[in-house]
Structures are given as C-alpha cells and as structure tokens.
Design a protein around this motif. Structure first.
Motif, PDB file in Angstrom:
ATOM      1  N   THR A   1       0.538  -1.486  -0.343  1.00 36.50           N
ATOM      2  CA  THR A   1       0.103   0.054   0.742  1.00 36.50           C
ATOM      3  C   THR A   1       0.850   1.281   0.298  1.00 36.50           C
ATOM      4  OG1 THR A   1      -0.199  -0.295   2.847  1.00 36.50           O
ATOM      5  CG2 THR A   1      -1.817  -0.969   1.081  1.00 36.50           C
ATOM      6  N   THR A   2       2.285   1.701   0.661  1.00 39.40           N
ATOM      7  CA  THR A   2       2.872   2.120   1.001  1.00 39.40           C
ATOM      8  C   THR A   2       3.633   2.829  -0.279  1.00 39.40           C
ATOM      9  OG1 THR A   2       3.786   1.857   3.030  1.00 39.40           O
ATOM     10  CG2 THR A   2       4.579   3.283   2.367  1.00 39.40           C
ATOM     11  N   LEU A   3       3.838   1.825  -1.131  1.00 38.60           N
ATOM     12  CA  LEU A   3       4.451   1.856  -2.768  1.00 38.60           C
ATOM     13  C   LEU A   3       3.727   2.356  -3.554  1.00 38.60           C
ATOM     14  CD1 LEU A   3       7.835  -0.421  -1.954  1.00 38.60           C
ATOM     15  CD2 LEU A   3       7.639   2.643  -1.824  1.00 38.60           C
ATOM     16  N   ALA A   4       1.971   1.773  -3.651  1.00 33.34           N
ATOM     17  CA  ALA A   4       1.371   1.588  -4.553  1.00 33.34           C
ATOM     18  C   ALA A   4       1.666   2.726  -5.739  1.00 33.34           C
ATOM     19  CB  ALA A   4       0.123   1.416  -4.129  1.00 33.34           C
ATOM     20  N   ASP A   5       1.728   4.453  -5.075  1.00 37.76           N
ATOM     21  CA  ASP A   5       1.338   5.503  -6.499  1.00 37.76           C
ATOM     22  C   ASP A   5       2.713   4.989  -6.614  1.00 37.76           C
ATOM     23  OD1 ASP A   5      -1.636   5.289  -5.448  1.00 37.76           O
ATOM     24  OD2 ASP A   5      -1.123   7.383  -4.809  1.00 37.76           O
ATOM     25  N   THR A   6       3.345   5.277  -5.783  1.00 36.33           N
ATOM     26  CA  THR A   6       5.012   4.990  -6.373  1.00 36.33           C
ATOM     27  C   THR A   6       5.529   4.761  -7.305  1.00 36.33           C
ATOM     28  OG1 THR A   6       5.082   5.615  -3.814  1.00 36.33           O
ATOM     29  CG2 THR A   6       7.914   5.876  -5.475  1.00 36.33           C
ATOM     30  N   ILE A   7       5.450   3.368  -6.918  1.00 38.07           N
ATOM     31  CA  ILE A   7       5.322   2.662  -8.391  1.00 38.07           C
ATOM     32  C   ILE A   7       5.259   2.499  -9.603  1.00 38.07           C
ATOM     33  CG2 ILE A   7       5.943   0.654  -6.531  1.00 38.07           C
ATOM     34  CD1 ILE A   7       3.426  -0.323  -7.285  1.00 38.07           C
ATOM     35  N   LYS A   8       3.916   3.463  -9.872  1.00 38.33           N
ATOM     36  CA  LYS A   8       3.142   3.925 -10.614  1.00 38.33           C
ATOM     37  C   LYS A   8       4.136   5.125 -11.647  1.00 38.33           C
ATOM     38  CE  LYS A   8      -1.830   2.849  -9.424  1.00 38.33           C
ATOM     39  NZ  LYS A   8      -2.689   3.802  -8.459  1.00 38.33           N
ATOM     40  N   VAL A   9       4.360   5.802 -10.796  1.00 40.55           N
ATOM     41  CA  VAL A   9       5.332   7.149 -11.928  1.00 40.55           C
ATOM     42  C   VAL A   9       7.044   6.735 -11.819  1.00 40.55           C
ATOM     43  CG1 VAL A   9       4.009   9.021 -11.904  1.00 40.55           C
ATOM     44  CG2 VAL A   9       4.745   8.500  -9.888  1.00 40.55           C
ATOM     45  N   ASP A  10       7.376   5.886 -11.075  1.00 46.31           N
ATOM     46  CA  ASP A  10       8.986   5.442 -10.896  1.00 46.31           C
ATOM     47  C   ASP A  10       9.195   4.240 -10.809  1.00 46.31           C
ATOM     48  OD1 ASP A  10      11.026   6.718  -9.262  1.00 46.31           O
ATOM     49  OD2 ASP A  10      11.463   4.610  -8.831  1.00 46.31           O
ATOM     50  N   GLU A  11       9.882   4.306 -12.345  1.00 46.39           N
ATOM     51  CA  GLU A  11      10.273   3.129 -12.994  1.00 46.39           C
ATOM     52  C   GLU A  11      11.086   2.381 -12.432  1.00 46.39           C
ATOM     53  OE1 GLU A  11      11.624   3.714 -17.203  1.00 46.39           O
ATOM     54  OE2 GLU A  11      12.312   1.602 -17.149  1.00 46.39           O
TER      55      GLU A  11
ATOM     56  N   THR B   1      11.548   1.878  -8.950  1.00 47.52           N
ATOM     57  CA  THR B   1      11.336   1.382  -7.990  1.00 47.52           C
ATOM     58  C   THR B   1      10.489  -0.045  -8.683  1.00 47.52           C
ATOM     59  OG1 THR B   1      11.251   3.531  -6.863  1.00 47.52           O
ATOM     60  CG2 THR B   1      10.331   1.778  -5.910  1.00 47.52           C
ATOM     61  N   GLY B   2       9.402   0.891  -9.251  1.00 49.37           N
ATOM     62  CA  GLY B   2       8.702  -0.218  -9.877  1.00 49.37           C
ATOM     63  C   GLY B   2       9.414  -1.693 -10.247  1.00 49.37           C
ATOM     64  N   ASN B   3      10.082  -1.826 -11.510  1.00 48.83           N
ATOM     65  CA  ASN B   3      10.897  -2.395 -11.735  1.00 48.83           C
ATOM     66  C   ASN B   3      11.398  -3.734 -10.485  1.00 48.83           C
ATOM     67  OD1 ASN B   3      10.891  -2.451 -13.750  1.00 48.83           O
ATOM     68  ND2 ASN B   3      12.516  -1.235 -14.405  1.00 48.83           N
ATOM     69  N   LEU B   4      11.667  -3.009  -9.064  1.00 51.06           N
ATOM     70  CA  LEU B   4      12.103  -3.255  -7.738  1.00 51.06           C
ATOM     71  C   LEU B   4      10.990  -4.600  -7.266  1.00 51.06           C
ATOM     72  CD1 LEU B   4      14.238  -0.797  -5.536  1.00 51.06           C
ATOM     73  CD2 LEU B   4      14.803  -2.907  -6.749  1.00 51.06           C
ATOM     74  N   PHE B   5       9.767  -3.481  -7.413  1.00 52.41           N
ATOM     75  CA  PHE B   5       8.774  -4.279  -6.606  1.00 52.41           C
ATOM     76  C   PHE B   5       7.331  -5.451  -7.869  1.00 52.41           C
ATOM     77  CE2 PHE B   5       4.207  -4.076  -5.352  1.00 52.41           C
ATOM     78  CZ  PHE B   5       4.817  -4.176  -4.089  1.00 52.41           C
ATOM     79  N   ASN B   6       7.939  -5.448  -9.315  1.00 53.86           N
ATOM     80  CA  ASN B   6       7.992  -6.409 -10.414  1.00 53.86           C
ATOM     81  C   ASN B   6       8.853  -7.734  -9.244  1.00 53.86           C
ATOM     82  OD1 ASN B   6       6.021  -5.506 -11.703  1.00 53.86           O
ATOM     83  ND2 ASN B   6       7.028  -4.305 -12.874  1.00 53.86           N
ATOM     84  N   VAL B   7       9.846  -7.438  -9.339  1.00 52.03           N
ATOM     85  CA  VAL B   7      10.743  -8.783  -8.686  1.00 52.03           C
ATOM     86  C   VAL B   7      10.049  -9.418  -7.355  1.00 52.03           C
ATOM     87  CG1 VAL B   7      13.209  -9.553  -7.521  1.00 52.03           C
ATOM     88  CG2 VAL B   7      12.791  -7.608  -9.492  1.00 52.03           C
ATOM     89  N   TYR B   8       9.847  -8.368  -6.447  1.00 51.55           N
ATOM     90  CA  TYR B   8       9.027  -8.837  -5.365  1.00 51.55           C
ATOM     91  C   TYR B   8       7.971  -9.325  -5.521  1.00 51.55           C
ATOM     92  CZ  TYR B   8       7.019  -7.622  -0.677  1.00 51.55           C
ATOM     93  OH  TYR B   8       6.280  -8.094   0.359  1.00 51.55           O
ATOM     94  N   LYS B   9       6.855  -8.782  -6.400  1.00 53.37           N
ATOM     95  CA  LYS B   9       5.416  -9.360  -6.663  1.00 53.37           C
ATOM     96  C   LYS B   9       6.100 -10.774  -7.508  1.00 53.37           C
ATOM     97  CE  LYS B   9       2.218  -7.345  -5.481  1.00 53.37           C
ATOM     98  NZ  LYS B   9       1.042  -7.788  -3.760  1.00 53.37           N
ATOM     99  N   LYS B  10       7.012 -11.191  -8.236  1.00 50.63           N
ATOM    100  CA  LYS B  10       7.177 -12.266  -8.962  1.00 50.63           C
ATOM    101  C   LYS B  10       7.402 -13.432  -7.835  1.00 50.63           C
ATOM    102  CE  LYS B  10       9.438 -11.470 -12.536  1.00 50.63           C
ATOM    103  NZ  LYS B  10      11.083 -11.200 -13.550  1.00 50.63           N
TER     104      LYS B  10
END
Ligand SMILES: Nc1ncnc2c1ncn2[C@@H]1O[C@H](COP(=O)(O)OP(=O)(O)O)[C@@H](O)[C@H]1O
Ligand SMILES: [Mg+2]
Length: 497
Positions: free
Chosen positions: A92-102, A104-113
């Motif tokens: 929830t904390t990173l939800a908006d950030t990862i939409k605009v910051d590529e 952090t978004g990539n890090l988060f994708n690794v996490y989700k996978k």
C-alpha cells in the motif's frame, strides 16, 4: 530562520603553517598506505589509488547524542526487519510511487514475482546503516528546546535521522580507518591523550561477521560468498577490506565478485534452488551494486536480480529489505501511529519518533496537495527527495518550487518532502588530493552513520546488534557530502560532554 551552533574544536586552531605542512604530508602517506583510499574518477586506473579526502583531526560530537544513537540501533534494525516482512504495508505504501517511478516499479515487480512463486530463502541478512545529523534547532513538538538543561550551544543539538540504508551500506572499512588516521595525527601532534575520546569502531568486523554468520546458517561448507559489484569500483578499499577480513578469518570461505551482467551470463538455479555461478554454489549474496537504475543497463540485469531472489542464497539485502529502505517507506513510517504496527514497546516507539524530522507525502490527494503548497510557500525549510540512493539526487531549498512545478500531480508521488536539518558547524582542515597546502581552516558539518546487523526471517530474529559507525564531513555550504562523489571527507567523532 534557524540558529546554528558551533562545536568546540578538538585541537586549537590554526596549527602553525610549518607544522601543518609536515603533518598533512605524513597523514596523506599514512592514508594511502593503510587503504584510506579510492580510485580516481578523473584519472582512472585499476593499478593506482588516491587517498580518500579526510578531515585532519576528529570533529566534535556530543557524547550523549552519540550514545543515544548507538543504543537505538538494534531497535532500528528490528523496525526495518518488521517493515520488510509486512507485505501489505509495502504494497500500500508504494502503490502510487511504483506507478510513476520506473526503478522502484521494477524492484517491486521482482518482489511480486517472488511472492507469487515462493521465496527460495526465508532468511535475510540486513547490513544496515542509519544516517543522522545533529540538528541545531532541536525543538520538541511544542516548539521548546529539548535539552535546555545545559548551557553550551552544542547541548541544544539532538540527532535526527536522514535515512536508513538497507543496500550497499558503505564505509565498514573507511569508518574505522578514519579513526586510525586521526589517531595517528593526534599522536604526531603530541595530543595522544585525546584519542580516549574517540569511540572504538569495529564496523568492518561487525559487518563481515554478519556475512560469516549468514554463511554458517546456509550450512554448506563448500558454498561461497558473492559480492555484487559495479562494472567499475571506485570505492574499492571499502569492498576489498571486507573480502580480506573474511578470507583471513575464514580461509575456507571463498569470496567471488560478480556484476549483475555476469550473474545473468553465468548463473543458474540447481534442483533445490541453489544459486550456481559456474560450478560454485553461493551461500550469501552481498550487494554493493544494484541500488540505482544505471546498474541495470538491460533486462538481463533485472533477470539476474530475479534469479538471485528466487534462489536459496541468503541475500543482503533481499528484495523486501531493499524496498523497506526506500524514501517513500521512510516517509510513511513517520506518519503518526504507524510505528505501533512494527514496534511494541512504547518507550521504543517514543525514542524512534523523536529522531524523525518532518517527512511529507506528495501523493495526488489532499495531504499531498497540502505538502505541495507548503513547499512552494517556504521552500528554504525543505529538501525534496526521489526514490534513489547513492547521493546527488535530491533538490534543496529554493530550487524546489521550479522542480515541483515541472511535475504533474501524478509524477509528484515519486517524491517525498523532508524538513531540512541544520547541523552545528565545526572548524577544521579538510585534506583532498591536489588540494591547497597548507590547507585553510574551513567550516564543516558532519553526518554520522551507525551500522546495524540483523539476521532472521518473518517469525524469528537470529541475531541483531549495533556494529560500529562512520562519520562523513562536508563543507557547511555543500548540500550533500558523498565521499565517493567527491564532496565529503572521512572523519570520526570526538566525543564532548
Ligand atoms: N533532511 C535533510 N537535511 C539536511 N541535509 C540532508 C537532509 N536529507 C539529506 N541531506 C543531505 O543529502 C545527502 C543525501 O541524502 P540521502 O537522503 O542520504 O540520500 P541518498 O540515498 O542519495 O544518500 C545526505 O547525506 C545529507 O548530506
Ligand atoms: Mg544517504
């Protein structure tokens, strides 16, 4: 406007020119010959070292605040560990950030996978560094000075957290070696009695013992420790001394150094998710790279990161620890009440709350819009930070309005706003390669980093300790003080009462 105090110097200034010229040359030689050094960026060669910029004698630091910071570190370690293991909070904390910051978004994708496919290793190794500055303008929430029982200006200072690093926390070697240079200088100046006020610093041993402990937990005597490195390592001493320490203490543990690209080319998973680099099985991965977009020039490096996250190797940091160290998470932790989710003891919650400065969200909502208006109205009070590590990314004071105005409301979510900390000034000599001889007396400010080691999984903390410190000092006029970036200088604290 804030009032900035001045800290009393460790030695009387100025030092006479002839004595200064002599001691500076000796100290430079001492630094090079003991690995207080870096590779030159402007004139790079893998065969040569320059001494790292350093401050000639230690900078004063109030003892009470130093001890308070050391004492708090295991709590900070546990806080970060608990945050890293809270999937809902990170998401929830990173939800908006990862939409605009590529990035952090990539890090988060690794996490989700990894979440979807299962973690290959439940245990993480955290080698953290909590960075702090003394704040001259230290008032509590009622606007009163907090430490007003004493009279010297330095006593008004209390420390505030700048950030917590969960990846590539450097200076495990350069921290202790700074103390050693300055001890040498004090002895040469016939002021050896002052060394007693320089706190001992076993950062290198503390951090490397953490890696060794993680290697033991992995329990394969043939497996290796792998350092993930940049294509070119300028700050080489601060990595090689870690390697040398491990090799000397445990000659049976081999240390590999690989870039993310090499891990992509040479790495694969074995039948039991063991990470194999060629024929070597990796027990522990220590990231000294991977914290900025430039370390991932193609998809291959992201694939390598994912491969490592899926593996049984113990990572420092694992992906969730990396995400827990983002600026956005730091800001979310400072929202009143949030710490209660991660810490139980009210005294601990109070102590951690006390070190936060104002941290403000810039999300596209009412709170974020109020932050935006506040930043435009009095930008000189703030620093604007993106989700980046490694220095040189922040925007300060009067530059903030034009930067914010260029962003869409949506884009602002990738940033946070933070109160500017006003550290007290100390005076001294900053020695840099090709700098003036004799050096002038300059006004400086310092940033202290406290190292912490924590190993554990979601249910269990296996070890948790404070592991030494580092002090970086910059000219009082500079916004940032990265030593590798060429702005800061190695230093160590001289504790004053
Ligand atoms: N709130 C602040 N007040 C004063 N200086 C700051 C503040 N935040 C950061 N800085 C300066 O900027 C530097 C970089 O900021 P930091 O948050 O540590 O980002 P990075 O992850 O790039 O290291 C710090 O080392 C410090 O010198
Ligand atoms: Mg920093």
């Amino acid at each position: 406007m804030s009032t900035v105090g001045t800290l009393k110097e460790c030695v009387q200034l100025p030092i006479k020119d002839n004595e200064l010229v002599d001691i500076v040359q000796k100290a430079k030689d001492w630094a090079i010959m003991h690995g207080a050094a870096m590779r030159s960026k402007s004139n790079f060669s893998p065969d040569t070292l320059n001494f790292a910029p350093f401050v000639l004698v230690p900078s004063s630091f109030p003892r009470k605040e130093f001890e308070r910071a050391i004492h708090l570190q295991p709590t900070i370690n546990r806080l970060m560990h608990n945050v890293a293991h809270d999937e809902e909070f990170l998401t929830t904390t990173l939800a908006d950030t990862i939409k605009v910051d590529e990035f952090t978004g990539n890090l988060f994708n690794v996490y989700k996978k990894v979440l979807a496919n299962g973690f290959g290793q439940r245990i993480s190794l955290g080698l953290l560094r909590s960075d702090l500055m003394l704040d001259s303008n230290c008032r509590n929430l009622n606007g009163e000075y907090e430490e007003s029982e004493t009279e010297t200006p330095s006593a008004y200072c209390c420390w505030k957290q700048v950030e917590v690093n969960t990846i590539a926390s450097g200076f495990g070697h350069l921290g202790p070696v700074s103390r050693a240079i300055q001890s040498y200088v004090l002895r040469e100046l016939n002021q050896a009695e002052k060394i007693a006020r320089m706190p001992k610093n076993d950062a290198l041993a503390g951090l490397c013992d953490g890696m060794i402990k993680a290697w033991e937990i992995y329990a394969n005597p043939k497996a290796v420790i792998m350092f993930i490195i940049e294509d070119v390592s300028y700050n080489i001493c601060d990595q090689r001394f870690h390697e040398f320490y491990i090799r000397e203490k445990c000659p049976h543990i081999k240390v590999l150094r690989k870039t993310l690209t090499q891990v992509h080319d040479e790495g694969k998973l074995g039948l039991n998710k063991e990470l194999l680099i060629g024929k070597e099985e990796v027990a522990v991965i220590y990231f000294r790279a991977g914290y900025e977009p430039g370390h991932y020039p193609s998809h291959n490096e992201w694939d390598a990161r994912y491969l490592m996250e899926c593996s049984r190797a113990i990572k420092c940091p694992s992906i969730h620890y990396h995400l827990a160290g983002t600026k956005k998470v730091q800001q979310a932790l400072a929202v009143p009440g949030v710490l209660d989710r991660f810490l139980n003891d009210p005294e601990e919650i109070k102590a951690v709350t006390k070190i936060f400065t104002g941290l403000y969200s810039l999300e596209d909502n009412e709170t974020g819009n109020a932050t935006y208006e506040m930043a435009l109205k009095s930008p000189e009070k703030f620093v604007l930070k993106p989700q980046r590590e490694g220095g040189g990314n922040n925007i300060y004071g009067i530059d903030i309005p034009s930067a914010l105005k260029k962003m869409s409301r949506f884009e602002r979510s990738a940033w946070i706003l933070m109160d500017l900390i006003h550290p007290p000034i100390s005076r001294g000599y900053m020695i840099r390669p090709s700098g003036p001889v004799p050096p002038p007396v300059v006004d400086m400010v310092s940033e202290l980093g406290i190292f912490g080691v924590i190993i554990g999984d979601v249910d269990n903390i296996i070890c948790n300790y404070e592991a030494g410190h580092m002090l970086r000092t910059k000219l009082s006029t500079a916004n940032e003080g990265g030593v590798a970036a060429g702005l800061g200088a190695l230093d160590s604290p001289y504790l004053i009462d």
